[in-house]
Every structure is written in C-alpha cells, then in structure tokens.
Design a protein around this motif. Structure first.
Motif, PDB file in Angstrom:
ATOM      1  N   SER A 102       0.754  -1.200   0.088  1.00  0.00           N
ATOM      2  CA  SER A 102       0.125  -0.051   0.011  1.00  0.00           C
ATOM      3  C   SER A 102       0.742   1.233   0.109  1.00  0.00           C
ATOM      4  O   SER A 102       2.045   1.052   0.112  1.00  0.00           O
ATOM      5  CB  SER A 102      -0.925  -0.135   1.024  1.00  0.00           C
ATOM      6  N   GLY A 103       0.142   2.360  -0.014  1.00  0.00           N
ATOM      7  CA  GLY A 103       1.266   3.634  -0.166  1.00  0.00           C
ATOM      8  C   GLY A 103       1.728   3.939   1.007  1.00  0.00           C
ATOM      9  O   GLY A 103       3.004   4.232   1.022  1.00  0.00           O
ATOM     10  N   GLY A 104       1.161   3.710   2.140  1.00  0.00           N
ATOM     11  CA  GLY A 104       1.633   3.942   3.213  1.00  0.00           C
ATOM     12  C   GLY A 104       2.727   2.896   3.692  1.00  0.00           C
ATOM     13  O   GLY A 104       4.043   3.360   4.264  1.00  0.00           O
ATOM     14  N   GLN A 105       2.624   1.736   3.287  1.00  0.00           N
ATOM     15  CA  GLN A 105       3.852   0.588   3.283  1.00  0.00           C
ATOM     16  C   GLN A 105       4.912   0.956   2.452  1.00  0.00           C
ATOM     17  O   GLN A 105       6.067   0.898   3.165  1.00  0.00           O
ATOM     18  CB  GLN A 105       3.346  -0.747   3.230  1.00  0.00           C
ATOM     19  N   ARG A 106       4.624   1.500   1.430  1.00  0.00           N
ATOM     20  CA  ARG A 106       5.817   2.017   0.578  1.00  0.00           C
ATOM     21  C   ARG A 106       6.655   3.111   1.156  1.00  0.00           C
ATOM     22  O   ARG A 106       7.847   3.238   1.211  1.00  0.00           O
ATOM     23  CB  ARG A 106       5.330   2.486  -0.797  1.00  0.00           C
ATOM     24  N   GLN A 107       5.647   4.102   2.005  1.00  0.00           N
ATOM     25  CA  GLN A 107       6.412   5.106   2.476  1.00  0.00           C
ATOM     26  C   GLN A 107       7.330   4.647   3.735  1.00  0.00           C
ATOM     27  O   GLN A 107       8.490   5.135   3.804  1.00  0.00           O
ATOM     28  CB  GLN A 107       5.551   6.056   2.744  1.00  0.00           C
ATOM     29  N   ALA A 127      12.677  15.294   4.141  1.00  0.00           N
ATOM     30  CA  ALA A 127      11.390  14.674   3.711  1.00  0.00           C
ATOM     31  C   ALA A 127      10.701  15.618   2.856  1.00  0.00           C
ATOM     32  O   ALA A 127      10.314  16.506   3.327  1.00  0.00           O
ATOM     33  CB  ALA A 127      10.414  14.203   5.045  1.00  0.00           C
ATOM     34  N   ASP A 128      10.583  15.288   1.717  1.00  0.00           N
ATOM     35  CA  ASP A 128       9.994  16.287   0.575  1.00  0.00           C
ATOM     36  C   ASP A 128       8.353  15.883   0.428  1.00  0.00           C
ATOM     37  O   ASP A 128       8.157  14.904  -0.372  1.00  0.00           O
ATOM     38  CB  ASP A 128      10.634  16.540  -0.733  1.00  0.00           C
ATOM     39  N   GLU A 129       7.602  16.551   1.079  1.00  0.00           N
ATOM     40  CA  GLU A 129       5.974  16.140   0.825  1.00  0.00           C
ATOM     41  C   GLU A 129       5.678  14.696   1.116  1.00  0.00           C
ATOM     42  O   GLU A 129       5.022  14.074   0.246  1.00  0.00           O
ATOM     43  CB  GLU A 129       5.485  16.349  -0.378  1.00  0.00           C
ATOM     44  N   PRO A 130       6.384  13.981   2.304  1.00  0.00           N
ATOM     45  CA  PRO A 130       6.242  12.708   2.448  1.00  0.00           C
ATOM     46  C   PRO A 130       4.797  12.050   2.628  1.00  0.00           C
ATOM     47  O   PRO A 130       4.725  10.962   2.440  1.00  0.00           O
ATOM     48  CB  PRO A 130       7.164  12.397   3.833  1.00  0.00           C
ATOM     49  N   VAL A 131       4.023  12.693   3.062  1.00  0.00           N
ATOM     50  CA  VAL A 131       2.734  12.398   3.194  1.00  0.00           C
ATOM     51  C   VAL A 131       1.541  12.918   2.398  1.00  0.00           C
ATOM     52  O   VAL A 131       0.404  12.648   2.434  1.00  0.00           O
ATOM     53  CB  VAL A 131       2.171  12.381   4.526  1.00  0.00           C
ATOM     54  N   SER A 132       2.124  13.793   1.292  1.00  0.00           N
ATOM     55  CA  SER A 132       1.043  14.516   0.488  1.00  0.00           C
ATOM     56  C   SER A 132       0.111  13.535  -0.381  1.00  0.00           C
ATOM     57  O   SER A 132      -0.646  13.741  -0.702  1.00  0.00           O
ATOM     58  CB  SER A 132       1.747  15.505  -0.410  1.00  0.00           C
ATOM     59  N   ALA A 133       0.712  12.093  -0.596  1.00  0.00           N
ATOM     60  CA  ALA A 133      -0.067  11.248  -1.309  1.00  0.00           C
ATOM     61  C   ALA A 133      -0.744  10.072  -0.665  1.00  0.00           C
ATOM     62  O   ALA A 133      -1.354   9.451  -1.077  1.00  0.00           O
ATOM     63  CB  ALA A 133       0.827  10.623  -2.345  1.00  0.00           C
ATOM     64  N   LEU A 134      -0.742  10.466   0.785  1.00  0.00           N
ATOM     65  CA  LEU A 134      -1.531   9.453   1.555  1.00  0.00           C
ATOM     66  C   LEU A 134      -2.900  10.368   2.287  1.00  0.00           C
ATOM     67  O   LEU A 134      -3.038  11.291   2.441  1.00  0.00           O
ATOM     68  CB  LEU A 134      -0.506   9.196   2.592  1.00  0.00           C
ATOM     69  N   ASP A 135      -3.528   9.288   2.631  1.00  0.00           N
ATOM     70  CA  ASP A 135      -4.904   9.815   3.472  1.00  0.00           C
ATOM     71  C   ASP A 135      -4.408  10.168   4.877  1.00  0.00           C
ATOM     72  O   ASP A 135      -3.382   9.576   5.322  1.00  0.00           O
ATOM     73  CB  ASP A 135      -6.210   8.706   3.318  1.00  0.00           C
ATOM     74  N   VAL A 136      -5.348  10.764   5.456  1.00  0.00           N
ATOM     75  CA  VAL A 136      -4.906  11.343   6.735  1.00  0.00           C
ATOM     76  C   VAL A 136      -4.613  10.470   7.836  1.00  0.00           C
ATOM     77  O   VAL A 136      -3.629  10.624   8.297  1.00  0.00           O
ATOM     78  CB  VAL A 136      -6.422  12.199   7.094  1.00  0.00           C
ATOM     79  N   THR A 137      -5.452   9.435   7.734  1.00  0.00           N
ATOM     80  CA  THR A 137      -5.032   8.462   8.963  1.00  0.00           C
ATOM     81  C   THR A 137      -3.632   7.853   8.734  1.00  0.00           C
ATOM     82  O   THR A 137      -3.021   7.771   9.545  1.00  0.00           O
ATOM     83  CB  THR A 137      -5.979   7.214   8.978  1.00  0.00           C
ATOM     84  N   ILE A 138      -3.286   7.398   7.464  1.00  0.00           N
ATOM     85  CA  ILE A 138      -2.167   6.762   7.053  1.00  0.00           C
ATOM     86  C   ILE A 138      -1.045   7.771   7.281  1.00  0.00           C
ATOM     87  O   ILE A 138      -0.015   7.588   7.857  1.00  0.00           O
ATOM     88  CB  ILE A 138      -2.166   6.389   5.743  1.00  0.00           C
TER      89      ILE A 138
END
Ligand code: ADP
Ligand code: MG
Length: 268
Positions: free
Chosen positions: A157-162, A179-190
């Motif tokens: 999943s996206g979170g696991q990849r991160q 860390a360049d926008e490390p969570v911009s592609a993930l939903d809030v919980t993840i």
C-alpha cells in the motif's frame, strides 16, 4: 552547529528555446538562506512551484545552485571532491512524496533497503546486511520483516511503501533527513502514522530533519522552526507556533486559510 546551511542560494533556469524571442531567466530560487541546526526539525512550506524541492535538491548536492553557498556538516558542498560528496551523502536520508518514483518497481523491498549498505558499507557481509535490513523493516512497522523483504513495491500500500522509503533513508543513521512532501499522497489516517514514525525515528537517531510541505498545519505539527517560501523567495520565518498564531506576511495568512490539513497534534 548547523547540519545544513544555505546562504543566498539562487537557482535560475533558462526558459524558452535558444531562438525564441521569449527567452529569459526564471528564478526558481532567489537568495534563499536558512539553516537546519543539529537536532532541529525545520519546516519548509509554500505552495506548489514555490521552489521547495529545488531547495532540497540543492541542499543535498544533487543540483548545483546558480549562486550562493551550501554547507553540509560544515563543508561547502560545491568544494567537495566526488569522493567526499559520496561520503557526505551517507549522512543524508531522503523521503519523497511519491514512493513509486523513488522505489525501483522490480527491486524487492529487502534489496532496496540493502542498497545504501552496499554503496556505503562495502565491508559488510551479505549476512550482516540481511540482519540490518530485517531490523529496519521491523523498526518501521513492517512485520513480519522476512515477508516484507521478499515483496516488490507494487504489492504494498502507499503507506507501506513510504515505510520502506523511510527504512532505506535511515539505514545509515543519517545526520540529516530530508522529507519532501512525505505524506502528500496519503490519506489522513495513514499520513498521521507516517508522521508519528518520522518523529519517533528523528528522536531515536538524534538526527535533524528538513520537512517540506505545502501544508502549514502539518509543518506546525512536526517542526520547531518554519521557513515560508513564495515564488522562490523566503517571505517569513520563525518559531513554528509564532508564525502560525501571528503570521506577518499576507502570503502566510493565505496559506493558513487554505490549510488542507485538519490534523491536530492530539491525533499524531
Ligand atoms: P515546489 O517543490 O515548491 O513545488 P519546485 O522546486 O519543484 O517547487 O519548482 C520551482 C519552480 O522551478 C517551478 O516553477 C518549476 O517549474 C521550476 N523548475 C524546477 N525544476 C526545473 C527544471 N529542471 N527546469 C526548469 N524549471 C524548473
Ligand atoms: Mg516539490
């Protein structure tokens, strides 16, 4: 001591073709100066296109500035030999927005995390690398580690990849994480899980972090110090709470009003 120092850094890109009448210079960065002190988490915030990633690439020596000075761990990046630049890269860890782009889709997770050891720790045996990789996978919450080591990125999943990207970034226990926008592609919980992981790791390693985001809310959650950029320039800087509670520049106020994040510190 500063882990990273940018002084009057400028980056100019040529626009238009050689024959075009519209040929000109585009200033992606215009005299940008900031420091990341030892142990600090500095937030670099600004809308898309404001020059954040350019600053990050220049900070890491991946891209040369047009003007100004960049120092990593007290050494001027532009004066380092290739060999020294290679060595100093071991002190840097990167996490990018899109872990698809930064992880080779054909390379197994275990091999991806092992790569920094192969490049920078040539005396490690395959068995030592294997143990280190499994420890890292566990550390970033990918358990059972053996199973995750054998997967390819598309099975995650996206979170696991991160999490894999973070494991690889911290493999050599770097002094500076970018860390360049490390969570911009993930939903809030993840996203909140990944941010918590980054904070825990930064604490454990005692490293410094340059945390880049277009979201001032996230920056406030993560950072001690904030640098606000607009169109290649720094328009405001200061203690994270002060900048959020008493923004001085109209651009910072605008960023605050358009804050995508609804996350609070309690959720982290
Ligand atoms: P941010 O990360 O804040 O979204 P970037 O640093 O990626 O911004 O880009 C800043 C500006 O510089 C953008 O307008 C972008 O189009 C331009 N830019 C970035 N890299 C290049 C390049 N290699 N050539 C030309 N223009 C570029
Ligand atoms: Mg960017």
């Amino acid at each position: 001591m500063s882990v990273l120092e940018l002084r009057d850094v400028t980056k100019t890109y040529r626009t238009g073709s050689a024959l075009s009448r519209h040929r000109g210079d585009f200033h992606a960065l215009d005299r940008v100066s900031f420091d990341v002190d030892d142990g600090a988490i500095v937030g670099l915030v600004g809308e898309s296109g404001s020059g954040k990633s350019t600053a990050a690439r220049i900070a890491s020596g991946l891209v040369a500035p047009t003007g100004g000075e960049v120092s990593l761990l007290g050494s001027r990046v532009d004066r380092l030999s290739r060999r020294d630049l290679h060595d100093i890269r071991a002190e840097l860890g990167f996490v990018f927005q899109n872990p698809y782009g930064s992880l080779n889709p054909r390379r197994r997770v275990g091999d991806a995390i092992s790569l920094p050891f192969q490049i920078h720790r040539p005396t490690m045996s395959a068995r030592e690398r294997r143990t280190a990789v499994l420890d890292l996978l566990e550390r970033v919450g990918l358990d059972p580690a053996e199973e995750f080591a054998a997967k390819t990125p598309h099975a995650l999943s996206g979170g696991q990849r991160q999490r894999v990207a973070i494991a690889r970034a911290i493999a050599l226990r770097p002094r500076l994480l970018i860390a360049d926008e490390p969570v911009s592609a993930l939903d809030v919980t993840i996203a909140s899980q990944i941010l918590t992981l980054l904070l825990d790791i930064q604490n454990e390693l005692g490293s410094s972090t340059l945390f880049i985001s277009h979201d001032l809310g996230l920056v406030q959650l993560m950072c001690d110090h904030v640098v606000v950029m607009s169109r290649g320039r720094i328009v405001e800087r200061g203690d994270a709470r002060t900048v959020l509670e008493h923004p001085e520049h109209p651009y910072t106020r605008e960023l605050l009003n358009s804050m995508p994040s609804r996350m609070t510190r309690a959720e982290l």
